[in-house]
Design an enzyme around this catalytic site. Structure first.
Site, PDB file in Angstrom:
ATOM      1  N   ASP A 137      25.810  85.969  80.720  1.00 33.03           N
ATOM      2  CA  ASP A 137      26.885  86.752  79.922  1.00 33.03           C
ATOM      3  C   ASP A 137      27.734  85.709  79.396  1.00 33.03           C
ATOM      4  OD1 ASP A 137      29.336  87.916  79.117  1.00 33.03           O
ATOM      5  OD2 ASP A 137      29.615  88.995  81.071  1.00 33.03           O
TER       6      ASP A 137
ATOM      7  N   TRP B  17      33.853  89.873  86.606  1.00 34.43           N
ATOM      8  CA  TRP B  17      32.830  90.311  85.681  1.00 34.43           C
ATOM      9  C   TRP B  17      31.418  90.375  86.206  1.00 34.43           C
ATOM     10  CZ3 TRP B  17      34.710  93.905  82.613  1.00 34.43           C
ATOM     11  CH2 TRP B  17      35.953  93.824  82.142  1.00 34.43           C
TER      12      TRP B  17
ATOM     13  N   LYS C 220      35.687  88.440  72.009  1.00 35.94           N
ATOM     14  CA  LYS C 220      36.476  87.181  72.277  1.00 35.94           C
ATOM     15  C   LYS C 220      36.420  85.967  71.216  1.00 35.94           C
ATOM     16  CE  LYS C 220      36.187  89.231  76.469  1.00 35.94           C
ATOM     17  NZ  LYS C 220      37.314  89.624  77.138  1.00 35.94           N
TER      18      LYS C 220
END
Length: 370
Positions: free
Chosen positions: A176, A107, A200
């Site tokens: 992030d 990511w 999430k």
């Protein structure tokens, strides 16, 4: 301990992920008629007083949970983490035209690739195809003239989580936190920008939480789209255009649930307990279960592992997944880019859920060990 096909399932998905059952039941009761409005939040004007209370209430609760200082704005944006891959450089990189990226998984690698469209990107760590560790900070190649330093606090695919906050001195730090937001206390004042896709730990897909220090506003590139402009979104209290109202409402309910269940510290204690249960089985299985991630940086949220050794045994892994499915344990298959198994242990996954998985892992080991 294990569930069977006639009982409720356990969702170990990496995202969209399990939401607290209590929250889901409350939302179910209000999905048609919210409060005394006689309409659903999904039908409610985002300019109404009723929605303003939802929007402002969610902001206030997360500010309390994270002890967010007053000089930080809380934004509810759209586009997910991928939208933020562009939003961050579009809003921040103009100061020097360059930024540092600490790439420790897929990511952060994607974020760095997107950022190259908007300025010069310095890769703080050497390029690698294997993400299993976080090199010591003394080896990092940080640039003193960077507009910001970016990292991903928890990599959901590779299971690498930062156990510390990087020291970037006077350069704004951007994180992030999509997959570990509200799972451990941290000092917000050490960051310039923090963002987290909701799907999430904090709500349904469709809304992204952004926390930004006020002095970083007003620096967006002229080409920055309005929907990604932090300054405009902050000025208009995330209501410049129609926000994902229902997702924000549910997220606000999750914030309340976290507050009621021990706050962020309570979530941290459970995260440690849950992840230790699974890692202990892996570490005592004589490499029958194998986790490639170095112990010091193992994620508490996403536990990736192979079965049958470091390279995995496809037949054993397929049998494991099929057996888990029959027991009602869902979405344990590893990310398509790395294979294997992955158990995601977000806030809504209970200790009993994890114990059920541990019983199955032990039984599977006893049956198939050589």
């Amino acid at each position: 301990m294990a569930v069977n096909s006639t009982s409720s399932v356990i969702n170990f998905g990496a995202g969209p992920a399990k939401l607290p059952e209590e929250v889901m039941q409350d939302v179910q009761r209000e999905v048609v008629h919210y409060g005394t409005t006689n309409i659903s939040v999904m039908e409610m004007s985002h300019r109404s007083a009723d929605y303003a209370r939802i929007n402002d209430g969610a902001q206030q609760t997360v500010r309390e949970l994270l002890d967010i200082p007053e000089n930080y704005k809380i934004l509810f944006m759209q586009g997910g983490g991928t939208g933020q891959f562009a939003a961050v450089p579009l809003n921040l990189i103009s100061r020097t035209g360059s930024a540092d990226y600490i790439v420790t998984g897929s990511w952060s690698a994607k974020a760095a690739k997107e950022a190259t469209k908007y300025g010069k990107i310095n890769m703080v760590l050497p390029k690698t195809d294997s993400y299993t560790d976080i090199p010591d900070q003394s080896t990092w190649n940080l640039s003193p003239d960077a507009s910001y330093v970016y990292y991903c606090a928890n990599e959901t695919v590779h299971g690498v989580e930062f156990p510390f906050i990087p020291n970037t001195k006077d350069v704004p730090l951007v994180a992030d936190m999509s997959s570990n937001m509200l799972t451990r206390p941290f000092d917000v004042s050490k960051f310039g920008v923090i963002y987290a896709g909701a799907q999430k730990n904090i709500g349904p897909a469709g809304v992204t939480l952004v926390i930004i220090r006020e002095d970083l506003l007003g620096k967006a590139a002229a080409t920055c789209p309005i929907v990604l402009d932090y300054t405009i979104m902050a000025k208009d209290n995330s209501l410049h255009n129609t926000p994902p109202t229902f997702a924000i409402y549910v997220m606000g309910e999750v914030f309340k649930w976290i507050k009621k269940n021990g706050g962020v510290k309570g979530m941290q204690e459970k995260a440690i307990e849950k992840s230790n249960i699974i890692y202990n089985i892996i570490d005592t299985s004589n490499n029958f279960y194998y986790c490639p991630v170095k112990t010091a940086v193992r994620s508490r949220m996403n536990v990736p592992f192979r079965i049958g050794g470091a390279n995995g045994n496809d037949d054993l892994e397929k049998e494991f997944l099929a057996g888990a499915q029959k027991l009602g344990m869902l979405q344990l298959k590893g990310h398509r880019s790395v294979g294997g198994i992955r158990a995601s242990l977000y806030n809504a996954v209970t200790v009993d859920n994890v114990k059920a998985l541990s019983v199955y892992m032990k039984d599977f080991y006893q049956t198939h060990k050589k």
